[in-house]
Design an enzyme around this catalytic site. Structure first.
Site, short mmCIF file in Angstrom:
data_model
loop_
_atom_site.label_atom_id
_atom_site.label_comp_id
_atom_site.label_asym_id
_atom_site.label_seq_id
_atom_site.Cartn_x
_atom_site.Cartn_y
_atom_site.Cartn_z
N SER A 1 -30.54 -57.15 42.39
CA SER A 1 -31.28 -58.33 41.93
C SER A 1 -32.41 -58.78 42.82
CB SER A 1 -30.30 -59.50 41.73
OG SER A 1 -29.56 -59.33 40.55
N LYS B 1 -35.83 -59.42 41.34
CA LYS B 1 -36.22 -60.70 40.74
C LYS B 1 -37.31 -61.38 41.56
CE LYS B 1 -31.90 -62.00 38.35
NZ LYS B 1 -30.93 -60.97 38.78
N SER C 1 -29.70 -66.32 40.39
CA SER C 1 -29.83 -64.91 40.00
C SER C 1 -29.54 -64.75 38.51
CB SER C 1 -28.90 -64.01 40.83
OG SER C 1 -29.33 -62.67 40.79
#
Length: 475
Positions: free
Chosen positions: A132, A135, A309
């Site tokens: 993640s 991101k 997240s």
């Protein structure tokens, strides 16, 4: 192709802006739960204020409460005179933590953003699965493109008959099923949309059509497993959802397989017609607008996406980036758009190859050097619109995805507050990228990516130990 309505309702600062010259955030730790992205004051009356007239002669307080003590800072202060750490001394300080076999194959880069000096580099140009932390690219691209204060608009228009309506999706998946959203603070409510439709004179609904043509292509990405969407952490990607596609207003609730149609069904129920037909289709260009609602400002959505997240929100935001730069409104187009904006901003995207914008895909790769390049830009002061990225990073031991790390009893507990970051987790993948304030008060940027490490908890702890070792360095 229509673009989302991102009406700018006046510029304002993000919910929390990180000022690089003075990184001090005072929080009311004594009240227990603090939120960086949006803070609400809770003020209770200490006496009756039922005075007559205009209230000018209100009763005196009947109780006396002790004054609150000064709350401790959540983040350490920066020292403008702090020296740049010596690379050899920093490496020595972190050597033991770096040797932990739980880290598996680790790439890492630590940079002093003010001077541009590279203080530590371990295979930082090697492409790795990041999870993640990708991101961060999505957040930065959106922050650079959209003006602060821009909002996403969801519209309801007339349908083919007086009892049919069409929801024209504008990319807002944060509409709340509750009077006030705990998932997405400041979100518009589905009830408000229903009330506005009723106020427009719609008393019966037999069909609700969702026009989701803002997005196109597959609703799940290459590299996603069969259980990734719907799941408790992701929904198939559509431009209209309620509660981020969740089946309830619980952060970890299961998501709907067809979240757009589920949301349409919920709107029909609020309009008093729960059995109304729901379908996908297109709005008539000559249709009349009946009602509309708007999301929280885009900077709040960016912060929420990073802090929690939020995978589905990340994919939607990336599609909106694609719309803005003229790329296809697909997974592939979103990735290309994000990469395009990052490259144009001067971020080193060497080694980046992605298949989604959230980090779920196990085909994604990027480098520690690229992540450090982005974070260096975000903390340099040269791109003020990236303040939202810095402000969204979770605070170690305090909030977001780092809330339960760096806690008392952990080996890294001493670095609580000094480390801020974006986490990344997949099977045998752990990453952490963000900022560290050293013992001298110097702000550093770091990016760590571990592939093939030990079990999840052991590898996370090992990464935290490395960051804590750097934070403790008065060198």
């Amino acid at each position: 192709m229509k673009k989302p309505d991102l009406s700018a309702f006046g510029r304002r600062s993000p919910a929390v802006r990180v000022l690089i010259g003075a990184l001090v955030l005072v929080v009311a730790a004594a009240v227990g739960l603090g939120v960086v992205v949006a803070t609400a004051s809770i003020i209770g009356p200490t006496h009756s204020d039922s005075a007559d007239g205009d209230g000018a002669n209100q009763a005196s307080p009947t109780v006396s409460l002790p004054a609150n003590g000064a709350p401790p800072p959540a983040l350490p202060a920066l020292n403008p005179n702090a020296p740049v750490p010596d690379p050899a001394a920093l490496q020595t300080a972190a050597a033991a933590a770096l040797s932990n076999p739980a880290l598996g194959a680790l790439t890492a880069k630590i940079v002093d953003p003010e001077s541009g000096s590279v203080l530590f580099d371990q295979g930082s140009t090697t492409p790795m699965q990041p999870g993640s932390t990708v991101k961060l690219y999505t957040a930065a691209a959106a922050a650079l493109l959209f003006e602060p204060g821009s909002r996403l608009t969801t519209t309801v228009s007339t349908g083919a008959s007086p009892t049919e309506i069409v929801i024209v999706a504008g990319g807002d998946i944060t509409l709340s099923s509750q009077p006030e959203s705990a998932l997405y603070p400041g979100a518009a409510t589905l009830q408000a949309l229903a009330d506005a439709v009723k106020a427009a004179g719609i008393t019966q609904v037999t069909k609700v059509t969702v026009d989701g043509s803002l997005f196109e292509g597959a609703t799940t990405a290459q590299g996603w497993g069969s259980g990734d969407a719907p799941s408790t952490y992701a929904a198939p990607v559509y431009p209209f959802m309620v509660d981020g596609g969740r089946t309830s207003a619980d952060f970890k609730a299961m998501r709907y397989a067809e979240p757009d149609l589920a949301a349409a069904q919920q709107l029909a129920a609020l309009l008093g017609n729960p059995q109304a037909e729901v379908a996908r289709g297109a709005v008539d260009p000559n249709a009349s607008v009946l009602a509309s609602v708007q999301s929280a400002p885009i900077e709040d959505l960016i912060e929420r996406m990073i802090l929690d997240s939020d995978n589905t929100l990340a994919e939607v935001i990336a599609r909106l980036v694609a719309v803005q730069v003229g790329q296809p409104r697909t997974f592939e187009g979103a990735v290309a758009a994000v990469s395009q904006v990052m490259t144009e901003a001067g971020v080193d995207m060497s080694g980046y190859a992605a298949y989604d914008a959230s980090g779920i895909s196990q085909l994604n790769v990027t480098t520690s050097s690229s992540l450090a390049s982005l974070l260096s830009l975000a903390t340099s002061g040269d791109a003020p619109k990236l303040d939202v990225v810095s402000s969204a990073l979770a605070v170690s031991g305090y909030n977001g995805t780092l809330a339960t790390r760096y806690e008392a009893g952990d080996a890294a507990a001493g670095a609580a507050g000094a480390v801020r970051g974006k986490t990344g987790t997949l099977s045998a993948v752990n990453s952490l990228a963000g900022t560290i304030v050293t013992a001298d008060g110097r702000l550093l940027v770091f990016a760590f990516i571990s592939n093939g490490g030990a079990d999840l908890e052991a590898t996370r702890a090992a990464l935290d130990d490395v960051a804590a070792a750097v934070a403790s360095c008065g060198c």
